[in-house]
Design an enzyme around this catalytic site. Structure first.
Site, PDB file in Angstrom:
ATOM      1  N   SER A 180       0.799  -1.233   0.000  1.00  0.00           N
ATOM      2  CA  SER A 180       0.000   0.000   0.000  1.00  0.00           C
ATOM      3  C   SER A 180       0.827   1.276   0.000  1.00  0.00           C
ATOM      4  O   SER A 180       0.378   2.287  -0.498  1.00  0.00           O
ATOM      5  CB  SER A 180      -0.950  -0.006   1.195  1.00  0.00           C
ATOM      6  N   HIS A 208      -5.176  -3.911  -1.851  1.00  0.00           N
ATOM      7  CA  HIS A 208      -5.014  -2.909  -2.914  1.00  0.00           C
ATOM      8  C   HIS A 208      -4.980  -3.506  -4.312  1.00  0.00           C
ATOM      9  O   HIS A 208      -4.855  -2.771  -5.291  1.00  0.00           O
ATOM     10  CB  HIS A 208      -3.745  -2.085  -2.668  1.00  0.00           C
ATOM     11  N   LYS A 237     -11.415  -0.700  -0.316  1.00  0.00           N
ATOM     12  CA  LYS A 237     -10.546   0.006  -1.266  1.00  0.00           C
ATOM     13  C   LYS A 237     -11.281   0.111  -2.606  1.00  0.00           C
ATOM     14  O   LYS A 237     -12.283   0.800  -2.665  1.00  0.00           O
ATOM     15  CB  LYS A 237      -9.198  -0.704  -1.351  1.00  0.00           C
TER      16      LYS A 237
HETATM   17  C1  LIG Z   1      -6.622  -1.057   4.256  1.00  0.00           C
HETATM   18  C2  LIG Z   1      -5.862  -2.291   4.481  1.00  0.00           C
HETATM   19  C3  LIG Z   1      -6.257  -3.208   5.457  1.00  0.00           C
HETATM   20  C4  LIG Z   1      -7.357  -2.925   6.433  1.00  0.00           C
HETATM   21  O1  LIG Z   1      -8.600  -3.010   5.850  1.00  0.00           O
HETATM   22  P1  LIG Z   1      -9.825  -2.285   6.560  1.00  0.00           P
HETATM   23  O2  LIG Z   1     -11.022  -2.908   5.943  1.00  0.00           O
HETATM   24  O3  LIG Z   1      -9.699  -0.839   6.276  1.00  0.00           O
HETATM   25  O4  LIG Z   1      -9.726  -2.591   8.015  1.00  0.00           O
HETATM   26  C5  LIG Z   1      -5.549  -4.384   5.565  1.00  0.00           C
HETATM   27  N1  LIG Z   1      -4.486  -4.649   4.774  1.00  0.00           N
HETATM   28  C6  LIG Z   1      -4.064  -3.769   3.837  1.00  0.00           C
HETATM   29  C7  LIG Z   1      -2.895  -4.118   2.982  1.00  0.00           C
HETATM   30  C8  LIG Z   1      -4.731  -2.564   3.671  1.00  0.00           C
HETATM   31  O5  LIG Z   1      -4.309  -1.702   2.772  1.00  0.00           O
END
Ligand SMILES: *Cc1c(COP(=O)(O)O)cnc(C)c1O
Length: 390
Positions: A180, A208, A237
């Site tokens: 990310s 992502h 996302k």
């Molecule tokens: C955003 C994200 C999460 C967390 O997801 P949420 O649904 O926002 O709790 C976990 N792993 C990665 C790589 C992320 O980018």
């Protein structure tokens, strides 16, 4: 003496390190144009890659879901909170990801801590990429297994560590699919090969990648045309809603349903959100063009920024464009100046990224117009020159 003086002292410390965090408030839809501090800004840091978070079709589906099943789900999935929508979404995400079964969590964070901590026990070992998301790190901390960190996407280091792990019972290799903060892709075929050779299970966090890469937009395994034992992800996302999930074999999912505390002791996600998520995956499955536009304009913007002299990390097929600024204070200044010019993209600083590698994590949305992309580019150039970065 104030009872909470110790908080003030710790906050002072955070401030002195230049790491103090504050909210920014968005007073509008999460679109490519947002309203912040009384002004319209071009959004350049959203995870809403496909523009689905504000899509009228999803909003209507959320409304329909709530009309049928209420606003709150009223209980855990295992008590009173399970609906046909939850089951339908599990079917849908499992099929989309080409796996046998799925389990939905309330967030990706909870999915990671729930999956890792309940599958790995004392006597097991987890091999974790050094740039993995905080929720993976926390999952490892919660599990009783030994955790070893390998150098980012470094297969030599991973193999070394696998060789040294032969005395452990189960071995899990865990990695982000798309990282990310760096926009890099995990070398999944090589990881799978090592896993097979050394008898390890592979888990990928595809937060992502889902909806973004792969022939069907199904993420990292789809992109490499390979399979992975366990995929964890989030709907928050590109999918544009919220909630987490894990897809895997029927056995793994059955075990998680019985053992994963962040699943068992969590109220089921709201039926409205679930209905919108089902709709979103349907749209993603049938719309190649939006994904193609996202990747095209991302590549275009990345090449232009590199061309003018910015240090840009990552891979050209990813809509995450990390523009390295360096020191925390300079990155904060950069973010401040682009915002005053009308571009919204906050600075990312330690501990999210290593010291001296503070950056603007620029992200592209398929719904950005060509003019907006041009505006983002021009603003970066202007501020970059002003601060002597380019
Ligand atoms: C955003 C994200 C999460 C967390 O997801 P949420 O649904 O926002 O709790 C976990 N792993 C990665 C790589 C992320 O980018």
């Amino acid at each position: 003496m104030n009872k909470y003086e110790w908080c003030k002292e710790e906050i002072e410390l955070i401030k002195n390190q230049g790491l103090y965090r504050e909210f920014k408030r968005i007073d509008s839809m999460p679109s490519t144009e947002v309203y912040v501090n009384g002004k319209t800004k071009t959004m350049a840091s959203s995870n809403n890659y496909l523009g689905l978070a504000n899509d009228p079709r999803l909003i209507q589906s959320a409304y329909d879901g709530m009309l049928a099943f209420g606003v709150g789900s009223s209980g855990s999935r295992l008590t009173s909170g399970n609906t046909v929508l939850h089951e339908k979404l599990e079917d849908k995400i499992a099929k989309f990801k080409n796996k046998d079964a799925a389990l939905i969590y309330s967030s990706g964070y909870l999915a990671n801590i729930g999956v890792i901590s309940s599958l790995l026990k004392e006597g097991d070992i987890i091999l974790s990429d050094e740039l993995n998301h905080a929720s993976i790190i926390d999952g490892c901390r919660l599990s009783k297994a030994k955790t070893k960190v390998y150098k980012h996407a470094n297969m030599k280091d991973l193999e070394e560590q696998l060789k040294r792990s032969q005395s452990y019972n189960k071995k899990l290799i865990i990695t982000d699919g798309v990282f990310s903060m760096d926009g890099t892709i995990a070398p999944l075929p090589e990881i799978n090969k090592l896993a097979k050779q050394y008898g390890a299970i592979v888990a990928v966090d595809d937060a992502h990648a889902t909806g973004v890469i792969g022939t069907s937009g199904a993420g990292t395994a789809d992109y490499f045309e390979t399979d992975v034992d366990i995929t964890i992800g989030t709907f928050s996302k590109a999918i544009g809603t919220e909630g987490g999930y894990v897809v895997s074999s029927k056995e793994i999912i059955e075990l998680l349903r019985n053992r994963s505390r962040s699943f068992i002791f969590q109220t089921a996600a709201s039926p409205g959100v679930i209905a919108a998520t089902i709709k979103s995956i349907e749209i993603i499955e049938n719309d190649i063009n939006t994904r193609k536009r996202l990747l095209d304009i991302s590549k275009h913007l990345r090449l232009k920024l590199e061309g003018i002299g910015f240090e840009v990390k990552g891979t050209s097929i990813i809509p995450i464009i990390p523009v390295i600024i360096g020191q925390e204070s300079l990155a904060s200044k950069f973010a401040e100046l682009i915002e005053s010019e009308g571009v919204f993209a906050p600075a990312i600083r330690p501990p999210t990224v290593p010291d001296g590698e503070s950056r603007i994590r620029l992200t592209v949305m398929a719904t950005h117009t060509d003019e907006q992309i041009e505006f983002i580019y021009n603003t970066f150039c202007k501020v970059g020159k002003e601060l002597g970065i380019i």
